[in-house]
Write a protein that holds these residues in place. Structure first.
Motif, mmCIF file in Angstrom:
data_model
loop_
_atom_site.group_PDB
_atom_site.id
_atom_site.type_symbol
_atom_site.label_atom_id
_atom_site.label_comp_id
_atom_site.label_asym_id
_atom_site.label_seq_id
_atom_site.Cartn_x
_atom_site.Cartn_y
_atom_site.Cartn_z
ATOM 1 N N ALA A 1 9.103 12.073 1.120
ATOM 2 C CA ALA A 1 10.223 11.846 0.190
ATOM 3 C C ALA A 1 11.263 10.927 0.819
ATOM 4 C CB ALA A 1 10.844 13.179 -0.207
ATOM 5 N N SER A 2 11.535 11.127 2.119
ATOM 6 C CA SER A 2 12.516 10.291 2.809
ATOM 7 C C SER A 2 12.069 8.829 2.830
ATOM 8 C CB SER A 2 12.723 10.807 4.233
ATOM 9 O OG SER A 2 13.682 10.022 4.910
ATOM 10 N N ASP B 1 4.801 11.623 9.183
ATOM 11 C CA ASP B 1 3.598 12.245 8.640
ATOM 12 C C ASP B 1 3.747 12.253 7.122
ATOM 13 O OD1 ASP B 1 1.431 13.718 7.900
ATOM 14 O OD2 ASP B 1 2.054 15.583 8.907
ATOM 15 N N LEU B 2 2.981 11.399 6.439
ATOM 16 C CA LEU B 2 3.120 11.292 4.988
ATOM 17 C C LEU B 2 2.559 12.500 4.247
ATOM 18 C CD1 LEU B 2 2.315 7.500 4.433
ATOM 19 C CD2 LEU B 2 4.547 8.632 4.464
ATOM 20 N N GLY C 1 2.190 9.426 -6.492
ATOM 21 C CA GLY C 1 2.244 10.836 -6.072
ATOM 22 C C GLY C 1 1.297 11.135 -4.931
ATOM 23 N N ARG C 2 1.088 10.139 -4.031
ATOM 24 C CA ARG C 2 0.192 10.248 -2.871
ATOM 25 C C ARG C 2 -1.258 10.509 -3.295
ATOM 26 N NH1 ARG C 2 3.112 14.486 0.990
ATOM 27 N NH2 ARG C 2 3.323 15.573 -0.990
ATOM 28 N N ASN C 3 -1.663 9.856 -4.364
ATOM 29 C CA ASN C 3 -3.036 9.949 -4.863
ATOM 30 C C ASN C 3 -3.862 8.860 -4.163
ATOM 31 O OD1 ASN C 3 -5.443 9.628 -6.412
ATOM 32 N ND2 ASN C 3 -4.434 10.590 -8.165
ATOM 33 N N LYS C 4 -4.688 9.283 -3.204
ATOM 34 C CA LYS C 4 -5.427 8.312 -2.392
ATOM 35 C C LYS C 4 -6.501 7.606 -3.189
ATOM 36 C CE LYS C 4 -4.476 10.907 1.848
ATOM 37 N NZ LYS C 4 -4.997 11.752 2.925
ATOM 38 N N SER C 5 -7.174 8.330 -4.061
ATOM 39 C CA SER C 5 -8.225 7.688 -4.867
ATOM 40 C C SER C 5 -7.643 6.595 -5.759
ATOM 41 C CB SER C 5 -8.934 8.734 -5.733
ATOM 42 O OG SER C 5 -9.576 9.686 -4.931
ATOM 43 N N VAL D 1 0.837 -1.198 0.000
ATOM 44 C CA VAL D 1 0.000 0.000 0.000
ATOM 45 C C VAL D 1 0.875 1.251 0.000
ATOM 46 C CG1 VAL D 1 -1.639 1.358 1.358
ATOM 47 C CG2 VAL D 1 -1.990 -1.117 1.066
ATOM 48 N N LEU D 2 1.917 1.240 0.832
ATOM 49 C CA LEU D 2 2.821 2.387 0.895
ATOM 50 C C LEU D 2 3.513 2.606 -0.439
ATOM 51 C CD1 LEU D 2 4.310 4.571 2.524
ATOM 52 C CD2 LEU D 2 5.973 2.821 3.194
ATOM 53 N N ARG D 3 3.935 1.539 -1.057
ATOM 54 C CA ARG D 3 4.619 1.626 -2.343
ATOM 55 C C ARG D 3 3.711 2.254 -3.401
ATOM 56 N NH1 ARG D 3 5.789 -3.281 -2.545
ATOM 57 N NH2 ARG D 3 7.886 -3.191 -1.659
ATOM 58 N N THR D 4 2.489 1.792 -3.477
ATOM 59 C CA THR D 4 1.549 2.339 -4.468
ATOM 60 C C THR D 4 1.212 3.795 -4.166
ATOM 61 O OG1 THR D 4 0.578 0.128 -4.729
ATOM 62 C CG2 THR D 4 -0.698 2.000 -5.543
ATOM 63 N N TYR D 5 1.000 4.102 -2.914
ATOM 64 C CA TYR D 5 0.636 5.467 -2.500
ATOM 65 C C TYR D 5 1.713 6.476 -2.908
ATOM 66 C CZ TYR D 5 -0.648 9.341 0.616
ATOM 67 O OH TYR D 5 -0.979 10.575 1.131
#
Length: 530
Positions: free
Chosen positions: A516-517, A508-509, A477-481, A469-473
């Protein structure tokens, strides 16, 4: 190469393999030296093989010979008749005798000129013995030596055949068979195709490199002279020849060398026949060995230069373009090289990646030709997403290994990139941005430590779902939808997972720098796992 399932039969050897002594060797025997031998004719033919020794006084002795005999005579029935003397020599020549040995004495106190001149014209070695000599001793000595040599040859032949057959039965690779041949011959062993391109070698590395350094000249010139220990045997079956094995500088006698070469050829033909359905031909294995050694860096590039040259790759004053292609067979890439007329070699490395090394003239445009190659590869494969990764062209052979490794890193970076569809036809390091940099630095201990520290909360829990999930998020570009859609979960469910991830990681993402880190740490972790 796939070989039809017809019964196999070895090529007939061009010459008999029976060991023999040469005329020169017979004349150096201690018992012969006691007779004070003198060569009075045919001195240039002393390397003829002596297959047997025959004592004969009859003028028509030639009808009793089958070839290769050293004939011993006192000439008692020839004395006083010059016509008989000349005909005696001519009959030996017609019977292909190895030499004639005349014992001087009552019949001929001095070498007869008629016989000497006739022998010289025929090229038949004629030897006279100045001291009385019992022919029985010479016959016994030579015959016993010939029998011992024949027995030794048979023993060697069976030992080599048994050893090679055992290796083939055990499924040993080609290289293991050649190593066995080299151990028996004590000289470099080279296997080539009909174009003299080297497919495999064995023997002491420095000696092999000396042979390969000037291979084109050696293969076509020195390789033809068995007198210098260069012994060939053809490879093929049922009338078709497709290569040869060569003993380079064999120091033993020629007959033994021929026997070794023929036994080796039989084994290699059988090995190739049994491996006919293998995915890799000998040519592919040769290219794979060379490119793998270049990529690994274990062997210095300069030491691999003779192998590259012998494999038919132009290396003098050339520009080299290292490429790595994913999901495309080496045979397909070689076909594209031939279609475009590009000199190069291709071989599979690992994980669906195939290395290609182009060798271009200095005045050719490397970027344009690489782009043409990539376009044709995609056209031939029918897959627009085929990745062709490249490093910048190299003008020196010593820079080729680093170029191949760079192209490999680029191909790996693209392999799991979600932006692969937006990449150019030929992908370079600058096109993969951060992902490419991380791939290059993945073995750095500090990078590895950074990845472990940043992702510790998830790695300790061994929660692959959370990592996915983290990898995809982060990749979207942190696109939740989009992330919820790709993982087939509702947005509320995704929010709960992201909150759990942030809690475990202590970040805090929504903060760009922290996100980025974590993203860099995840890229480094994935690169290390790959």
């Amino acid at each position: 190469m796939t070989i039809a399932s017809e019964p196999w039969e070895p090529l007939e050897p061009s010459e008999p393999l029976e060991p023999a002594l040469s005329v020169r060797q017979v004349l150096t025997l201690e018992r012969v030296l006691a007779g004070e031998p003198e060569v009075v004719a045919g001195a240039g033919q002393l390397d003829r093989p002596v297959r047997w020794v025959h004592v004969a006084e009859a003028p028509d002795v030639g009808v009793m010979l089958s070839g290769g005999e050293m004939v011993l005579t006192t000439g008692v029935l020839l004395a006083g008749d010059e016509d008989k003397q000349a005909e005696y020599i001519r009959s030996l020549h017609r019977a292909e005798a190895a030499a004639v040995v005349l014992g001087l004495g009552r019949a001929f106190p001095a070498p007869p000129d008629v016989m000497r001149r006739a022998a010289e014209r025929c090229g038949l070695p004629m030897v006279v013995l100045h001291r009385p000599f019992p022919f029985a001793e010479l016959t016994e000595e030579v015959q016993s030596r010939l029998v011992r040599r024949k027995f030794a040859a048979v023993s060697l032949s069976e030992a080599v055949r048994t050893a090679l057959t055992g290796l083939i039965t055990a499924g040993a690779p080609l290289q293991r068979l050649l190593d066995e041949v080299a151990s028996h011959s004590a000289c470099p062993v080279v296997v080539t195709n009909l174009a003299h391109r080297v497919l495999a070698t064995a023997g002491e590395r420095s000696a092999v490199d000396d042979v390969l350094r000037d291979w084109e000249r050696i293969a076509r010139q020195a390789g033809g002279s068995e007198g210098d220990g260069w012994i060939r045997a053809e490879l093929g079956g049922r009338g078709e020849r497709w290569g040869q094995i060569m003993l380079c500088g064999h120091r033993g006698d020629t007959a033994t060398g021929r026997l070794l070469a023929e036994r080796a050829a039989e084994a290699l033909v059988l090995h190739r026949m049994l491996g006919g359905n293998s995915a890799h031909s000998w040519e592919e294995q040769s290219a794979q060995s060379l490119l793998t050694d270049l990529v690994s860096g274990v062997v210095p590039a300069r030491q691999l230069l003779p192998r590259a040259r012998a494999a038919g790759l132009p290396v003098n004053r050339r520009t080299f373009v290292p490429l790595v292609v994913r999901d495309c067979e080496p045979a397909q890439l070689e076909r594209v090289l031939r279609m475009l007329g590009l000199p190069g070699i291709a071989a599979e490395l690992a994980d669906g990646a195939t290395a290609v090394l182009l060798s271009l003239a200095r005045d050719q445009d490397a970027a344009v030709l690489a782009a043409n190659f990539a376009a044709r590869v995609r056209s031939e494969s029918g897959a627009e997403q085929t990745v062709v990764a490249a490093a910048d062209a190299r003008c020196g052979w010593d820079d080729v290994p680093a170029g191949l490794r760079e192209a490999q890193h680029v191909a790996e970076a693209v392999a799991d990139s979600t932006a692969a569809l937006d990449l150019p036809a030929v992908v370079r390091l600058k096109d993969v941005h951060l992902r490419g940099l991380i791939r290059l630095l993945r073995d750095d201990p500090q990078v590895q430590s950074f990845a472990e520290r940043e992702l510790d909360g998830l790695l300790c829990a061994a929660d692959d779902d959370m990592l996915a999930v983290l990898r995809t998020y982060l990749a979207t570009g942190r696109n939740k939808s989009r992330t919820a859609q790709l993982h087939h979960v509702s947005r509320p469910a995704l929010y709960r997972r992201l909150e759990a991830i942030q809690t475990r990681l202590g970040v805090d993402l929504d903060d760009f720098e922290q996100a980025a880190s974590v993203h860099i740490a995840l890229l480094a972790h994935d690169a290390q796992q790959a």
